[in-house]
Design a protein around this motif. Sequence first.
Motif, short mmCIF file in Angstrom:
data_model
loop_
_atom_site.label_atom_id
_atom_site.label_comp_id
_atom_site.label_asym_id
_atom_site.label_seq_id
_atom_site.Cartn_x
_atom_site.Cartn_y
_atom_site.Cartn_z
N ALA A 191 -14.49 2.33 10.09
CA ALA A 191 -14.97 3.66 9.70
C ALA A 191 -13.78 4.59 9.50
O ALA A 191 -12.84 4.61 10.30
CB ALA A 191 -15.90 4.22 10.78
N PHE A 192 -13.83 5.36 8.42
CA PHE A 192 -12.76 6.31 8.10
C PHE A 192 -13.36 7.70 7.91
O PHE A 192 -14.45 7.86 7.36
CB PHE A 192 -12.03 5.89 6.81
CG PHE A 192 -11.40 4.53 6.89
CD1 PHE A 192 -10.13 4.35 7.42
CD2 PHE A 192 -12.08 3.41 6.42
CE1 PHE A 192 -9.55 3.10 7.48
CE2 PHE A 192 -11.51 2.16 6.47
CZ PHE A 192 -10.23 2.00 7.01
N TYR A 193 -12.60 8.68 8.37
CA TYR A 193 -13.02 10.07 8.19
C TYR A 193 -11.82 10.85 7.65
O TYR A 193 -10.81 11.02 8.33
CB TYR A 193 -13.51 10.69 9.51
CG TYR A 193 -13.90 12.14 9.38
CD1 TYR A 193 -15.11 12.50 8.78
CD2 TYR A 193 -13.05 13.15 9.82
CE1 TYR A 193 -15.47 13.83 8.64
CE2 TYR A 193 -13.40 14.48 9.69
CZ TYR A 193 -14.62 14.82 9.09
OH TYR A 193 -14.97 16.13 8.94
N SER A 194 -11.95 11.28 6.39
CA SER A 194 -10.87 12.03 5.73
C SER A 194 -9.53 11.29 5.86
O SER A 194 -8.51 11.87 6.25
CB SER A 194 -10.75 13.44 6.32
OG SER A 194 -11.92 14.18 6.09
N GLU A 195 -9.53 9.98 5.53
CA GLU A 195 -8.32 9.15 5.66
C GLU A 195 -7.64 9.05 4.29
O GLU A 195 -8.30 8.80 3.27
CB GLU A 195 -8.70 7.75 6.14
CG GLU A 195 -7.54 6.96 6.68
CD GLU A 195 -7.40 7.14 8.18
OE1 GLU A 195 -6.28 6.96 8.68
OE2 GLU A 195 -8.42 7.42 8.84
N ASN A 196 -6.32 9.22 4.24
CA ASN A 196 -5.62 9.09 2.97
C ASN A 196 -5.54 7.62 2.57
O ASN A 196 -5.67 6.72 3.41
CB ASN A 196 -4.24 9.74 3.02
CG ASN A 196 -3.29 9.02 3.95
OD1 ASN A 196 -2.89 7.88 3.71
ND2 ASN A 196 -2.90 9.69 5.04
N ILE A 197 -5.31 7.37 1.29
CA ILE A 197 -5.38 6.03 0.74
C ILE A 197 -4.36 5.08 1.37
O ILE A 197 -4.63 3.90 1.60
CB ILE A 197 -5.22 6.06 -0.80
CG1 ILE A 197 -5.40 4.66 -1.40
CG2 ILE A 197 -3.90 6.68 -1.18
CD1 ILE A 197 -6.75 4.07 -1.20
N LYS A 198 -3.16 5.57 1.67
CA LYS A 198 -2.13 4.71 2.27
C LYS A 198 -2.54 4.24 3.66
O LYS A 198 -2.38 3.06 4.00
CB LYS A 198 -0.79 5.44 2.33
CG LYS A 198 -0.11 5.58 0.98
CD LYS A 198 1.28 6.15 1.14
CE LYS A 198 2.01 6.18 -0.21
NZ LYS A 198 3.39 6.73 -0.08
N SER A 199 -3.06 5.15 4.48
CA SER A 199 -3.50 4.78 5.82
C SER A 199 -4.69 3.82 5.75
O SER A 199 -4.80 2.89 6.56
CB SER A 199 -3.88 6.02 6.62
OG SER A 199 -2.75 6.86 6.81
N LEU A 200 -5.58 4.07 4.78
CA LEU A 200 -6.73 3.18 4.60
C LEU A 200 -6.28 1.76 4.28
O LEU A 200 -6.76 0.79 4.86
CB LEU A 200 -7.62 3.73 3.50
CG LEU A 200 -8.91 2.97 3.17
CD1 LEU A 200 -10.00 3.93 2.72
CD2 LEU A 200 -8.67 1.94 2.07
N LEU A 201 -5.34 1.63 3.33
CA LEU A 201 -4.86 0.30 2.95
C LEU A 201 -4.07 -0.37 4.08
O LEU A 201 -4.12 -1.59 4.22
CB LEU A 201 -4.01 0.41 1.69
CG LEU A 201 -4.75 0.86 0.42
CD1 LEU A 201 -3.81 0.89 -0.77
CD2 LEU A 201 -5.95 -0.04 0.13
N ASP A 202 -3.37 0.41 4.86
CA ASP A 202 -2.66 -0.14 6.03
C ASP A 202 -3.65 -0.80 6.99
O ASP A 202 -3.39 -1.89 7.53
CB ASP A 202 -1.87 0.95 6.77
CG ASP A 202 -0.60 1.34 6.04
OD1 ASP A 202 -0.17 0.58 5.15
OD2 ASP A 202 -0.05 2.41 6.36
N GLU A 203 -4.78 -0.13 7.21
CA GLU A 203 -5.78 -0.68 8.12
C GLU A 203 -6.42 -1.95 7.54
O GLU A 203 -6.70 -2.91 8.28
CB GLU A 203 -6.85 0.37 8.41
CG GLU A 203 -7.80 0.00 9.53
CD GLU A 203 -7.09 -0.16 10.88
OE1 GLU A 203 -7.47 -1.09 11.63
OE2 GLU A 203 -6.17 0.64 11.16
#
Length: 299
Positions: free
Chosen positions: A230-242
Amino acid sequence: MKENRLLAKWLNNDLSEDELAKFEASPDFKKYQKIKNYTAHLEVDDLDENVMLSNILSQKKATPKVIPLYKKWMFRAAAIFVLALGITFVTRSFLPETHTANFGEKNTFSLPDNSEVVLNSGSEIHYKKWNWDNNRHLELKGEAYFRVAKGRRFEVQTNLGKVAVLGTQFNVKARKNRFDVVCYEGRVKVNYANTQILLTHGQSVSFENGKQFSAVVNLSKPEWMDNQIAFYSENIKSLLDEVQRQYNITIELNAKDTTSLFTGKLPTQDLDIALQIISTTCHLKAKKVSKNKIIFDEK
């Protein structure tokens, strides 16, 4: 040397008249004369060699104590075993205990007070068992869910902030500049920089680059424990890292705009669906260049 030779001949009465005259004229003659006169009165018992030999043979000889070789090895093995136990005790009690979850894995374990911890992918925890009940403190790198047994203060330290509780259930995530804490039961005190916040059941707080976000959570545990992120207001780089951590893959992003934020959920057991959701939401095109490498290009 010559004087010593004359002394020996004088004691044996072998000096000639000329030698005797010279010896008696020496400055030490009177001293030698006194010694000779004194020792002449000393008497020494005759030595009975037979009696001496009989006495020696009649004495009881002490039997030397002999330790069999196998007993020596037993003593040595016992000493090594005791030493090994001591080293093991010190190592397990005083040195930090470490638990990790590699990329694409999760790790569940219990602390000395039976508190339960679940580590998310690409995470690590350090703590000391020694005096744990009085000092329940651990260090977290990454993300973990805690179900804390009641007892003294329980602290989770990260490089971004600290969380303190007594007995509760909560999730802590510290990745790069992002710090997230969610309280699922009880109360959680969060310290971030100069900010202190008290969370209760169903509340969450996030910090990133000095900005604070709050949200309400209607769940009993984190989504990632049910194979969702689950992501809340997550930037694209942090999302891809996860995504890289969850699937143990490499992702390359070819995009000029990396400031867009993502709020939503991604599966952790179906990569194709996860890539499709990211592509649609962030206006990207995913391309698999190998089994473990993905490239995202702008549409």
